[in-house]
Enzyme design. Sequence first.
Site, PDB file in Angstrom:
ATOM      1  N   ASP A   1       0.671  -1.343   0.022  1.00 26.60           N
ATOM      2  CA  ASP A   1      -0.054   0.171  -0.103  1.00 26.60           C
ATOM      3  C   ASP A   1       0.680   1.367  -0.074  1.00 26.60           C
ATOM      4  O   ASP A   1       1.582   1.558   0.823  1.00 26.60           O
ATOM      5  CB  ASP A   1      -0.751   0.002   1.058  1.00 26.60           C
ATOM      6  CG  ASP A   1      -1.870   1.279   1.458  1.00 26.60           C
ATOM      7  OD1 ASP A   1      -1.952   2.054   0.421  1.00 26.60           O
ATOM      8  OD2 ASP A   1      -2.232   1.476   2.435  1.00 26.60           O
TER       9      ASP A   1
ATOM     10  N   ASN B   1      -0.065   4.590  -0.574  1.00 25.86           N
ATOM     11  CA  ASN B   1      -0.708   5.741  -0.073  1.00 25.86           C
ATOM     12  C   ASN B   1      -1.647   5.678   1.374  1.00 25.86           C
ATOM     13  O   ASN B   1      -2.152   6.584   1.736  1.00 25.86           O
ATOM     14  CB  ASN B   1      -1.471   6.227  -0.921  1.00 25.86           C
ATOM     15  CG  ASN B   1      -2.792   5.562  -1.285  1.00 25.86           C
ATOM     16  OD1 ASN B   1      -2.641   4.436  -0.925  1.00 25.86           O
ATOM     17  ND2 ASN B   1      -3.775   5.806  -2.151  1.00 25.86           N
TER      18      ASN B   1
ATOM     19  N   ASP C   1      -4.186   3.995   2.309  1.00 26.08           N
ATOM     20  CA  ASP C   1      -5.514   3.965   2.684  1.00 26.08           C
ATOM     21  C   ASP C   1      -5.719   2.637   2.828  1.00 26.08           C
ATOM     22  O   ASP C   1      -6.985   2.238   3.019  1.00 26.08           O
ATOM     23  CB  ASP C   1      -6.044   4.159   1.366  1.00 26.08           C
ATOM     24  CG  ASP C   1      -6.116   3.301   0.342  1.00 26.08           C
ATOM     25  OD1 ASP C   1      -5.170   2.414   0.523  1.00 26.08           O
ATOM     26  OD2 ASP C   1      -6.571   3.572  -0.910  1.00 26.08           O
TER      27      ASP C   1
ATOM     28  N   ASP D   1      -1.803  -1.213  -4.006  1.00 25.35           N
ATOM     29  CA  ASP D   1      -2.039  -0.418  -5.275  1.00 25.35           C
ATOM     30  C   ASP D   1      -0.838  -0.613  -6.260  1.00 25.35           C
ATOM     31  O   ASP D   1       0.213  -1.350  -5.799  1.00 25.35           O
ATOM     32  CB  ASP D   1      -2.332   1.086  -4.784  1.00 25.35           C
ATOM     33  CG  ASP D   1      -1.313   1.689  -3.799  1.00 25.35           C
ATOM     34  OD1 ASP D   1      -0.107   1.175  -4.133  1.00 25.35           O
ATOM     35  OD2 ASP D   1      -1.748   2.016  -2.816  1.00 25.35           O
TER      36      ASP D   1
ATOM     37  N   ASP E   1      -9.424 -16.190 -16.749  1.00 25.20           N
ATOM     38  CA  ASP E   1      -9.933 -16.551 -15.443  1.00 25.20           C
ATOM     39  C   ASP E   1     -11.103 -17.720 -15.975  1.00 25.20           C
ATOM     40  O   ASP E   1     -11.661 -17.440 -16.914  1.00 25.20           O
ATOM     41  CB  ASP E   1     -10.985 -15.417 -15.096  1.00 25.20           C
ATOM     42  CG  ASP E   1     -11.260 -15.764 -13.585  1.00 25.20           C
ATOM     43  OD1 ASP E   1     -10.475 -16.230 -12.694  1.00 25.20           O
ATOM     44  OD2 ASP E   1     -12.533 -15.528 -13.455  1.00 25.20           O
TER      45      ASP E   1
ATOM     46  N   GLU F   1      -6.595 -20.559 -16.882  1.00 23.91           N
ATOM     47  CA  GLU F   1      -7.105 -21.228 -15.889  1.00 23.91           C
ATOM     48  C   GLU F   1      -8.209 -22.319 -15.980  1.00 23.91           C
ATOM     49  O   GLU F   1      -9.271 -21.959 -16.289  1.00 23.91           O
ATOM     50  CB  GLU F   1      -7.725 -20.211 -14.714  1.00 23.91           C
ATOM     51  CG  GLU F   1      -7.686 -20.918 -13.228  1.00 23.91           C
ATOM     52  CD  GLU F   1      -9.135 -20.166 -12.576  1.00 23.91           C
ATOM     53  OE1 GLU F   1      -8.659 -20.217 -11.276  1.00 23.91           O
ATOM     54  OE2 GLU F   1     -10.026 -19.580 -13.003  1.00 23.91           O
TER      55      GLU F   1
HETATM   56  O1  TEU Z   1     -11.393 -18.915  -9.948  1.00 18.71           O
HETATM   57  C1  TEU Z   1     -12.167 -19.891 -10.179  1.00 18.71           C
HETATM   58  C2  TEU Z   1     -12.138 -21.163  -9.390  1.00 18.71           C
HETATM   59  O2  TEU Z   1     -11.692 -22.145  -9.973  1.00 18.71           O
HETATM   60  C3  TEU Z   1     -12.107 -21.214  -7.850  1.00 18.71           C
HETATM   61  O3  TEU Z   1     -12.507 -19.790  -7.582  1.00 18.71           O
HETATM   62  C4  TEU Z   1     -13.026 -21.926  -7.421  1.00 18.71           C
HETATM   63  O4  TEU Z   1     -14.290 -21.776  -7.624  1.00 18.71           O
HETATM   64  C5  TEU Z   1     -13.217 -21.789  -6.002  1.00 18.71           C
HETATM   65  O5  TEU Z   1     -12.053 -21.738  -5.201  1.00 18.71           O
HETATM   66  C6  TEU Z   1     -14.019 -23.049  -5.442  1.00 18.71           C
HETATM   67  O6  TEU Z   1     -13.649 -23.237  -4.270  1.00 18.71           O
HETATM   68  C7  TEU Z   1     -11.303 -17.840 -10.733  1.00 18.71           C
HETATM   69  C8  TEU Z   1     -10.716 -16.837  -9.677  1.00 18.71           C
HETATM   70  O7  TEU Z   1      -9.098 -17.226  -9.599  1.00 18.71           O
HETATM   71  C9  TEU Z   1     -11.165 -16.471  -8.451  1.00 18.71           C
HETATM   72  O8  TEU Z   1     -10.665 -15.953  -7.569  1.00 18.71           O
HETATM   73  C10 TEU Z   1     -12.506 -15.837  -8.872  1.00 18.71           C
HETATM   74  O9  TEU Z   1     -13.361 -15.875  -7.454  1.00 18.71           O
HETATM   75  C11 TEU Z   1     -13.475 -17.011  -9.730  1.00 18.71           C
HETATM   76  O10 TEU Z   1     -12.690 -17.444 -10.858  1.00 18.71           O
HETATM   77  C12 TEU Z   1     -14.537 -16.067 -10.298  1.00 18.71           C
HETATM   78  O11 TEU Z   1     -14.054 -15.137 -11.173  1.00 18.71           O
HETATM   79 CA    CA Z   2      -3.352   2.205  -1.367  1.00 15.98          CA
END
Ligand code: TEU
Ligand code: CA
Length: 549
Positions: free
Chosen positions: A21, A23, A25, A29, A199, A253
């Site tokens: 962090d 600044n 808050d 960041d 994601d 992912e």
């Molecule tokens: O993660 C998907 C995912 O596989 C996990 O979040 C899983 O659903 C969860 O941990 C079940 O225990 C991605 C991101 O990495 C995560 O941070 C997000 O919350 C999720 O997608 C939604 O965007």
């Molecule tokens: Ca900050």
Amino acid sequence: MIKKWWKEQVVYQIYPRSFYDSNNDGIGDIKGIILKLDYLKLLGIDIIWISPHFDSPNDDNGYDIRNYKKVMEEFGSMQDFDQLLKEVHIRKMKLIIDLVVNHTSDEHDWFIESKSSQNNKFRDYYIWKEGDKKNPPNNWTSFFGGSAWKKDLISNDYYLHYFSKKQPDLNWENNKVRKEVHELMKFWLEKGIDGFRMDVIPFISKDQDFNNLSKKELLNPEKVYASGPRLHEFLKEMNSKVLSKYDIVSIGEAFGISKDTMIKLSDEREEELDLVFLFDIVRIGRDNWIQNKWNLVQLKKLFKTQSNVDEFHWPTVFLNNHDNPRSVSKYGNDKDYRIKSAKLLAMLTLTQRGTPVLYQGEEIGMTNHNFDNLSQFDDLEVLGNLDKAMGSGISKKDYITHLNNTSRDHSRTTMQWSSGTKGGFSNGNNNWFLSNPNHDRINVENDLNNEDSIFHFYRKLLQIRKQSKDLIYGDYLDLDPNHQNIFMYQRVGLKTTYLMILNMSDSSINYNFDNLMEYSLEFSNRNTKPRISSKHIELLAWDALMFKK
Ligand code: TEU
Ligand code: CA
């Protein structure tokens, strides 16, 4: 084997909110990241991946995006981002960003339009269905608890959300949605970013039959969500229209995918994605919020499977991220052997076949936090799953006990920079989340000042890795897959063969091994030389030895 920069480099994941962090808050960041770039360079990092930095109401800490072309105010401005990218490049590092396009925030303009009426031109940007009498359209469930459908009061239709109800899923069947995604990717690529972590990318294609899940499928709905019929088509399109035009890396992912899907998704000849994050290793023994027992034989098998597909596949290797507990607490011994076992895990991560991905704090052996009541957690998943957990017949206290092994919040406590208040994460007194009280001993400052620290162990290993193409590209061979405590493997290169012997247990072991005399010890986490005879080696608890010949 085709050589690529992203096979030879090492990634470091930053969860900006918890990193530094600048600044005061209480929220990490972008300027904070810039201030720590020299630290990452010293460690030997090549590629930095930042978790979402886009405008967001933060229902799921940025994985719910309100505006893809705006920086989250708490993190800074677009100018700060441009500065970050410039500073990363000046240091000859690369920056990859998080692409979250399975869903948006319900506060994104597209969704606000989409829900405003059934005739709105954005209606088809999301997945709307009529209910089944008084029930949702089908029995699909959300990962954060309850039905995956939410009824909207304006039209009485339901929209689909695999994650929270503030994360409506985009409708990838709609060409316009795909064009928007391609366009926003180009927006960031034109700035010069070096890649995307994507994601839950296997979820983007939905089976248009929307059939109910069976009882068995309901236990792991991700397996169904990740096998949509048009996944490969959408990725090939994205690759040909966007990714292939830039020299970047794409990492999907890959939550929920089958082995066949994995093989296709990341096959170099298929032109879909470069790399995938598989969940098998990081989730070994996991069943929702429960951590079951697992053993080393199972773990070794998983490494072998991902390493030995063929020369057209290149894995990623990671033991932590922002969705999982700390590796030293899960795979090591964070009590009596924290330093030694963290070093062993460093050797494991950096000498396997694949691109290593480290997570902030791993390099100093940060541990799980000890939570003693539900209000200490921040993650929406904790309360989201509470009903289901209670429904399974356990008490609140048991639930917390499980979460102490499995919660995503273990990795989200703030980074421990020093022994000062709040671990030196911020000078303010209103931090968004906890600092693990063990920051008094476990912190960057201590590690930097001590040549024998976990940090310096990572740094030296990264140097060894960088200097040897054979260690990077060599074939992977597990020499003793059935041993319960020892993980011993070779990386066989063109000139040099490396041999790693890792004792993943609290006991000393007199290990029989014939040809050790042919090797020389290259690196280890011991202070003394191991005793080696022609047939034996004496291994101490959590010994990690690297030999070469
Ligand atoms: O993660 C998907 C995912 O596989 C996990 O979040 C899983 O659903 C969860 O941990 C079940 O225990 C991605 C991101 O990495 C995560 O941070 C997000 O919350 C999720 O997608 C939604 O965007
Ligand atoms: Ca900050």
